[in-house]
Scaffold this active site. Structure first.
Site, mmCIF file in Angstrom:
data_model
loop_
_atom_site.group_PDB
_atom_site.id
_atom_site.type_symbol
_atom_site.label_atom_id
_atom_site.label_comp_id
_atom_site.label_asym_id
_atom_site.label_seq_id
_atom_site.Cartn_x
_atom_site.Cartn_y
_atom_site.Cartn_z
ATOM 1 C CB ALA A 86 4.246 19.564 6.436
ATOM 2 C CG ASP A 121 6.219 10.216 -4.207
ATOM 3 O OD1 ASP A 121 5.411 10.463 -5.128
ATOM 4 O OD2 ASP A 121 5.927 10.325 -2.998
ATOM 5 N N GLY A 135 5.608 24.615 7.140
ATOM 6 C CA GLY A 135 5.339 24.306 5.743
ATOM 7 C C GLY A 135 3.858 24.437 5.432
ATOM 8 N NE ARG A 191 6.367 11.774 0.779
ATOM 9 C CZ ARG A 191 6.179 11.102 1.922
ATOM 10 N NH1 ARG A 191 5.632 11.698 2.962
ATOM 11 N NH2 ARG A 191 6.503 9.837 2.018
ATOM 12 N N GLY A 216 2.404 23.795 2.566
ATOM 13 C CA GLY A 216 2.107 23.077 1.321
ATOM 14 C C GLY A 216 0.878 22.211 1.529
ATOM 15 C CG HIS A 266 -30.854 22.702 -11.889
ATOM 16 N ND1 HIS A 266 -30.030 23.714 -11.439
ATOM 17 C CD2 HIS A 266 -32.068 22.869 -11.302
ATOM 18 C CE1 HIS A 266 -30.724 24.486 -10.616
ATOM 19 N NE2 HIS A 266 -31.968 24.000 -10.517
ATOM 20 N N GLY A 281 0.805 -1.223 0.000
ATOM 21 C CA GLY A 281 0.000 0.000 0.000
ATOM 22 C C GLY A 281 0.837 1.272 0.000
ATOM 23 N N GLY A 282 2.093 1.158 0.415
ATOM 24 C CA GLY A 282 3.003 2.309 0.350
ATOM 25 C C GLY A 282 2.585 3.474 1.229
HETATM 26 P P1 NAD Z 1 5.113 20.852 -0.411
HETATM 27 O O1 NAD Z 1 6.290 20.971 -1.294
HETATM 28 O O2 NAD Z 1 3.747 20.809 -1.003
HETATM 29 O O3 NAD Z 1 5.112 22.044 0.667
HETATM 30 C C1 NAD Z 1 6.178 22.280 1.543
HETATM 31 C C2 NAD Z 1 6.135 23.746 1.940
HETATM 32 O O4 NAD Z 1 7.079 23.971 2.975
HETATM 33 C C3 NAD Z 1 6.471 24.676 0.790
HETATM 34 O O5 NAD Z 1 5.401 25.570 0.626
HETATM 35 C C4 NAD Z 1 7.768 25.356 1.272
HETATM 36 O O6 NAD Z 1 7.850 26.689 0.851
HETATM 37 C C5 NAD Z 1 7.660 25.256 2.793
HETATM 38 N N1 NAD Z 1 8.945 25.290 3.521
HETATM 39 C C6 NAD Z 1 10.084 24.623 3.216
HETATM 40 N N2 NAD Z 1 11.052 24.888 4.151
HETATM 41 C C7 NAD Z 1 10.499 25.729 5.083
HETATM 42 C C8 NAD Z 1 10.977 26.356 6.305
HETATM 43 N N3 NAD Z 1 12.217 26.141 6.787
HETATM 44 N N4 NAD Z 1 10.137 27.170 6.979
HETATM 45 C C9 NAD Z 1 8.863 27.367 6.530
HETATM 46 N N5 NAD Z 1 8.371 26.802 5.397
HETATM 47 C C10 NAD Z 1 9.167 25.974 4.673
HETATM 48 O O7 NAD Z 1 5.402 19.551 0.479
HETATM 49 P P2 NAD Z 1 4.458 18.738 1.466
HETATM 50 O O8 NAD Z 1 3.255 19.516 1.844
HETATM 51 O O9 NAD Z 1 5.388 18.237 2.525
HETATM 52 O O10 NAD Z 1 3.983 17.529 0.540
HETATM 53 C C11 NAD Z 1 4.958 16.636 -0.022
HETATM 54 C C12 NAD Z 1 4.486 16.057 -1.315
HETATM 55 O O11 NAD Z 1 3.412 15.145 -1.093
HETATM 56 C C13 NAD Z 1 4.016 17.119 -2.280
HETATM 57 O O12 NAD Z 1 4.583 16.898 -3.547
HETATM 58 C C14 NAD Z 1 2.534 16.938 -2.311
HETATM 59 O O13 NAD Z 1 1.967 17.258 -3.569
HETATM 60 C C15 NAD Z 1 2.347 15.466 -1.964
HETATM 61 N N6 NAD Z 1 1.057 15.304 -1.261
HETATM 62 C C16 NAD Z 1 -0.090 15.410 -1.978
HETATM 63 C C17 NAD Z 1 -1.302 15.349 -1.337
HETATM 64 C C18 NAD Z 1 -2.578 15.475 -2.120
HETATM 65 O O14 NAD Z 1 -2.540 15.368 -3.329
HETATM 66 N N7 NAD Z 1 -3.714 15.738 -1.490
HETATM 67 C C19 NAD Z 1 -1.362 15.217 0.040
HETATM 68 C C20 NAD Z 1 -0.175 15.135 0.729
HETATM 69 C C21 NAD Z 1 1.029 15.188 0.053
#
Ligand code: NAD
Length: 441
Positions: free
Chosen positions: A255, A297, A170, A258, A172, A424, A38-39
């Site tokens: 966060a 990834d 983070g 990765r 993100g 609708h 499942g990873g």
């Molecule tokens: P991300 O790259 O989306 O976001 C990481 C964020 O951390 C960035 O905005 C960056 O500017 C910030 N950051 C980095 N260093 C920092 C610091 N020292 N201080 C403050 N902010 C800092 O990475 P993520 O959220 O860890 O996700 C990892 C990967 O997993 C991504 O590629 C994401 O698309 C994927 N993911 C996708 C989903 C989904 O599709 N729903 C869900 C989870 C993860």
């Protein structure tokens, strides 16, 4: 030495789906996994997070029940129970994967690569016509003092309780999903984001709107903020808009992206990495060594579970369209995108038509009391083709699938606006409304 048609290293979405498909096609497939099938997606990512999102959404609905005419006496939130529920869902899905892989030889063990397309696992030497590396990624831990005082997403998802004040480093996708869940469970959440806006890969307008909406739910955001250290106690030290400052919290979550997980022996096997440390692949996902492919990834092209399985289909010889990959953030409300952002489309030299529609004018969204949100579709002015779509609002992650299908079918703005019929009242009417409202910009 035993041989197979395919050896797949890694039992996440990049590995198990294609393994099952190839075996169903009569190929001899060996899948090697060192942990659980499942990873990341199933065990430490998408699935447990979506379960917690569903619990968060239930909590928000109950908190707001009176506005729907439903009287709910005092209620309590049980984070531990939500985590248990996620574990049960994960077990159910893992059972499904095991059943799917009935015609695949699954070997539990650590695979390492040797020269000449040889894979060693549990002391046995194996070879195959094609080898697919799908070993995924792990959370990045930045090189800052005290970084180990924070939990990564892996650690966070195994917590059965969460303290009151949480700092998320983070802003993100992972950071915002966790923030949205924790706010619904009544925690005080602060997100510290290095860039000037959250979700740097998303359309700026949508990211800003999501930040504003989440702020209204009580989440604090410190943007243009770089975390420089974490001190015992727990104190986050950062450089922000007003210089150096600090924030006290009870839990820090890291966060910040990765990093790829490499199988042992990658160098000995002669497989080249790119400048960022991911496995270098060509359009067919083939590495610098003929017959060895890398998907998901570990190649860093697109860190999404469905991108990994799509790339694996490409590596097995299917002509998959990898240009149209929808993605979503499962916050409340959700945000989703497919194709280019407005910025990118302009930089690529397109003349644009942009159409927007607010969910505040959508009957279904109003009925659901989830009318906060908008749809933005970016069309090429000359051809009318959809270049990108960005949605914030209810079920954005599901709605974006229609747009991906329209892009795949090369549907034009005029066809979407005039010729396609939408039911609708549905949320999908907002897509049609956006195409009707499109103007040159
Ligand atoms: P991300 O790259 O989306 O976001 C990481 C964020 O951390 C960035 O905005 C960056 O500017 C910030 N950051 C980095 N260093 C920092 C610091 N020292 N201080 C403050 N902010 C800092 O990475 P993520 O959220 O860890 O996700 C990892 C990967 O997993 C991504 O590629 C994401 O698309 C994927 N993911 C996708 C989903 C989904 O599709 N729903 C869900 C989870 C993860």
């Amino acid at each position: 030495m035993r041989s197979a048609d395919f050896i797949i290293i890694g039992g996440g979405p990049g590995g198990y789906e294609i393994a099952a498909d190839l075996a169903a096609d009569g190929r001899k497939v060996i899948l090697i996994e060192r942990d659980r099938l499942g990873g990341t997606c199933l065990n430490r990512g998408c699935i447990p997070t979506k379960c917690l999102c569903a619990s968060a959404s239930a909590a928000m609905t109950v908190a707001d029940a009176a506005s729907y005419g439903v009287d709910v006496p005092a209620f309590t939130l049980d984070y531990g129970h939500a985590v248990e529920r996620a574990a049960a869902v994960m077990d159910q899905l893992r059972g499904g994967i095991e059943a799917m892989l009935r015609d695949v030889e699954v070997i539990i063990g650590e695979a390492s690569l040797k020269p000449d397309k040889v894979v060693v696992v549990n002391g046995e030497h194996l070879t195959a016509g094609r080898i697919i590396i799908a070993t995924g990624s792990r959370p990045a831990v930045p090189d800052i003092p005290g970084a180990s005082l924070a939990v990564t997403s892996d650690g966070f998802l195994s917590l059965t309780d969460v303290p009151r004040r949480v700092a998320i480093i983070g802003g993100g996708v992972i950071g915002l999903e966790f923030a949205s869940i924790l706010a619904a469970f009544g925690r005080e959440v602060t997100v510290l984001e290095f860039c000037k806006e959250v979700l740097p890969q998303f359309d700026g307008e949508i990211a800003k709107r999501l930040r504003t909406t989440l702020s209204r739910r009580g989440i604090k955001f410190l943007t243009s903020t770089r975390v420089t250290a974490i001190e015992k106690g727990l104190r986050i030290i950062y450089e922000g808009k007003r210089g150096n400052d600090s924030l006290d919290c009870d839990l820090a979550v890291m966060a910040v992206g990765r990093r790829p997980v490499m199988p042992q022996g990658i160098e000995a096997a002669g497989i080249e990495l790119d400048g960022r440390g991911f496995i270098k692949v060509d359009e067919l996902m083939e590495t610098s060594v003929g017959g060895i492919y890398a998907v998901g990834d570990v190649n860093g092209l697109c860190m999404l579970a469905h991108a990994a399985s799509a790339q694996a289909r490409r590596a097995s010889g299917i002509d998959v369209n990898l240009d149209i990959i929808p993605s979503a953030v499962f916050t409340s409300p959700e945000a989703a995108m497919v194709g280019m952002t407005e910025d990118r489309a302009r930089k690529k030299g397109h003349e644009l038509m942009i159409g927007k529609a607010s969910f505040a004018a959508n009957g279904k969204a109003l009925a659901m009391a989830e009318s906060d949100g908008t749809v933005k579709i970016i069309f090429d002015r000359e051809s009318g083709l959809i270049l990108g779509c960005h949605i914030i609002g209810p079920h954005a992650a599901d709605l974006i699938a229609e747009v991906a299908a329209l892009m795949f079918g090369m549907t034009t703005r005029e066809e979407l606006a005039e010729k396609l019929v939408h039911g609708h009242p549905t949320l999908s009417e907002a897509l049609q409304d956006a195409s009707r409202n499109a103007r040159p910009r």
